[in-house]
Design a protein around this motif. Structure first.
Motif, short mmCIF file in Angstrom:
data_model
loop_
_atom_site.label_atom_id
_atom_site.label_comp_id
_atom_site.label_asym_id
_atom_site.label_seq_id
_atom_site.Cartn_x
_atom_site.Cartn_y
_atom_site.Cartn_z
N ASP A 133 1.10 -1.07 0.00
CA ASP A 133 -0.03 0.00 -0.11
C ASP A 133 0.82 1.33 0.00
O ASP A 133 0.45 2.53 0.34
N ASP A 134 2.17 1.20 -0.33
CA ASP A 134 2.90 2.25 -0.43
C ASP A 134 3.40 2.67 -1.87
O ASP A 134 3.68 2.32 -2.80
N PRO A 135 2.62 3.87 -2.10
CA PRO A 135 2.97 4.13 -3.54
C PRO A 135 4.00 4.32 -4.10
O PRO A 135 4.33 4.27 -5.34
N ASP A 136 5.30 4.72 -3.32
CA ASP A 136 6.56 4.71 -3.98
C ASP A 136 6.88 3.32 -4.28
O ASP A 136 7.54 3.10 -5.41
N ALA A 137 6.61 2.18 -3.55
CA ALA A 137 7.00 0.93 -3.88
C ALA A 137 6.12 0.61 -5.14
O ALA A 137 6.70 -0.14 -5.85
N ILE A 138 4.69 1.11 -5.34
CA ILE A 138 3.87 0.50 -6.31
C ILE A 138 4.65 1.33 -7.66
O ILE A 138 4.68 0.71 -8.71
N ALA A 139 5.17 2.36 -7.58
CA ALA A 139 5.62 3.36 -8.66
C ALA A 139 6.96 2.47 -9.28
O ALA A 139 7.20 2.66 -10.53
N ALA A 140 7.50 1.95 -8.31
CA ALA A 140 8.81 1.09 -8.78
C ALA A 140 8.73 -0.17 -9.22
O ALA A 140 9.70 -0.97 -9.66
N ALA A 141 7.39 -0.64 -9.21
CA ALA A 141 7.19 -2.33 -9.25
C ALA A 141 7.35 -2.67 -11.08
O ALA A 141 6.99 -1.75 -11.78
N ASP A 142 7.81 -3.63 -11.13
CA ASP A 142 7.99 -4.19 -12.53
C ASP A 142 6.46 -4.68 -13.10
O ASP A 142 6.53 -4.46 -14.39
N ALA A 143 5.59 -5.18 -12.30
CA ALA A 143 4.31 -5.45 -12.79
C ALA A 143 3.18 -5.19 -11.65
O ALA A 143 3.72 -5.56 -10.59
N LEU A 144 2.05 -4.87 -12.07
CA LEU A 144 1.09 -4.60 -11.13
C LEU A 144 -0.16 -5.29 -11.17
O LEU A 144 -0.59 -5.35 -12.37
N VAL A 145 -1.05 -5.48 -9.97
CA VAL A 145 -2.17 -6.22 -10.36
C VAL A 145 -2.95 -5.46 -9.34
O VAL A 145 -2.77 -5.18 -8.16
N LEU A 146 -4.20 -4.96 -9.87
CA LEU A 146 -5.22 -4.10 -9.24
C LEU A 146 -6.53 -4.75 -8.81
O LEU A 146 -7.16 -5.10 -10.00
N PRO A 147 -6.62 -5.36 -8.00
CA PRO A 147 -7.87 -6.15 -7.32
C PRO A 147 -8.98 -5.20 -7.16
O PRO A 147 -8.92 -4.25 -7.17
#
Length: 214
Positions: A31-45
Motif C-alpha cells: 500500500d506504499d505508492p513509492d513501492a508501487i511506482a517502482a514495481a515491475d508489474a502490478l495487479v489491481l484487485p
C-alpha cells in the motif's frame, strides 16, 4: 518475475497471491505508492462498489496513470472496471463516476430486466482477438464471475462472455500492457491459472525488452 498487488482495502488478496505464486510469480502486497511506482508489474484487485473502490484507490491514481505508460498492469473484477473511462454505478441517472481512463469505455449495469443480477457463477469465454493474456485459452473455456456491472463488447475487448448479451470478459488498452478480467482468475481453476501465468510471462518478457532497450 516480481509482481506487486496493490492493497487498497478491497479484494481477496490471499487467494490472488496464491494464484500468482502458482503462476511462478514472486508476489509483494503493498500500500506504499513509492513501492508501487517502482514495481515491475502490478495487479489491481477489486471487490464491491465502483465508487468505494475509486475512493479507496485514490492515493494510487497518479501512480497507476504513470505506470500505464511503461508497466504491465492487470485489473481484476472491479479492478478492471476502474481502468475504464467511467461507470454508471452509484451515479445519479444520466451521470457517471470517473474511472482512470486507461482503457476507453463505460461500465454499466447488467440488464436486470433480461438476466439475473448479479451474474454469479461459471460462464464461457469467447476469444475476440489476439493478446498474450489469452494464449492457450479456447472458446468455451469457463471462468468464474461475480458482478452486477460490466463493459459492453467494443474495441477494447480481448475475450467476451454471453450472459443474455455479450460483455467484455477480458479487455486491454491499445498498447496491450494495461489489461484486465471481469472474472476472478484466482477462482477460475485451470483457465484462471493460465490467464495469471500468461500475465506473469508477459510481464517478464516486457521487462526483458525494456532492459534491452536501455
Amino acid at each position: 518475475m516480481n509482481v506487486t498487488i496493490i492493497d487498497y482495502g478491497v479484494g481477496n488478496l490471499r487467494s490472488l497471491r496464491r494464484g500468482l505464486e502458482r503462476a511462478d510469480a514472486t508476489v509483494t502486497v503493498s500500500d506504499d505508492p513509492d513501492a508501487i511506482a517502482a514495481a515491475d508489474a502490478l495487479v489491481l484487485p477489486g471487490v464491491g462498489a465502483f465508487g468505494e473502490c475509486v475512493r479507496n484507490s485514490k492515493p494510487f491514481h497518479d501512480v497507476l496513470i504513470d505506470a500505464a505508460e511503461d508497466t504491465p498492469i492487470l485489473g481484476i473484477c472491479v479492478g478492471l472496471q476502474l481502468m475504464f473511462t467511467e461507470s454508471t454505478e452509484g451515479a445519479p441517472d444520466g451521470e457517471t463516476i470517473d474511472g482512470l481512463d486507461l482503457i476507453p469505455g463505460r461500465v454499466e449495469r447488467l440488464p436486470s430486466d433480461e438476466v439475473k443480477v448479479p451474474h454469479m457463477g461459471w460462464n464461457e469465454l469467447t476469444v475476440e482477438r489476439d493478446h498474450p493474456l489469452v494464449s492457450g485459452i479456447e472458446n468455451g473455456d469457463y471462468a468464474y464471475f461475480v458482478h452486477s456491472y460490466c463493459s459492453a463488447v467494443a474495441a477494447h475487448t480481448v475475450a467476451s462472455c454471453d450472459y443474455g448479451f455479450d460483455f467484455a470478459a477480458i479487455a486491454a488498452n491499445e498498447a496491450g500492457n494495461v489489461m484486465g478480467t471481469q472474472f476472478h482468475p484466482e477462482k477460475s481453476g485451470e483457465t484462471g491459472l493460465t490467464v495469471l501465468k500468461n500475465f506473469v510471462d508477459y510481464a517478464a518478457q516486457y521487462r526483458e525488452e525494456s532492459l534491452a532497450a536501455e
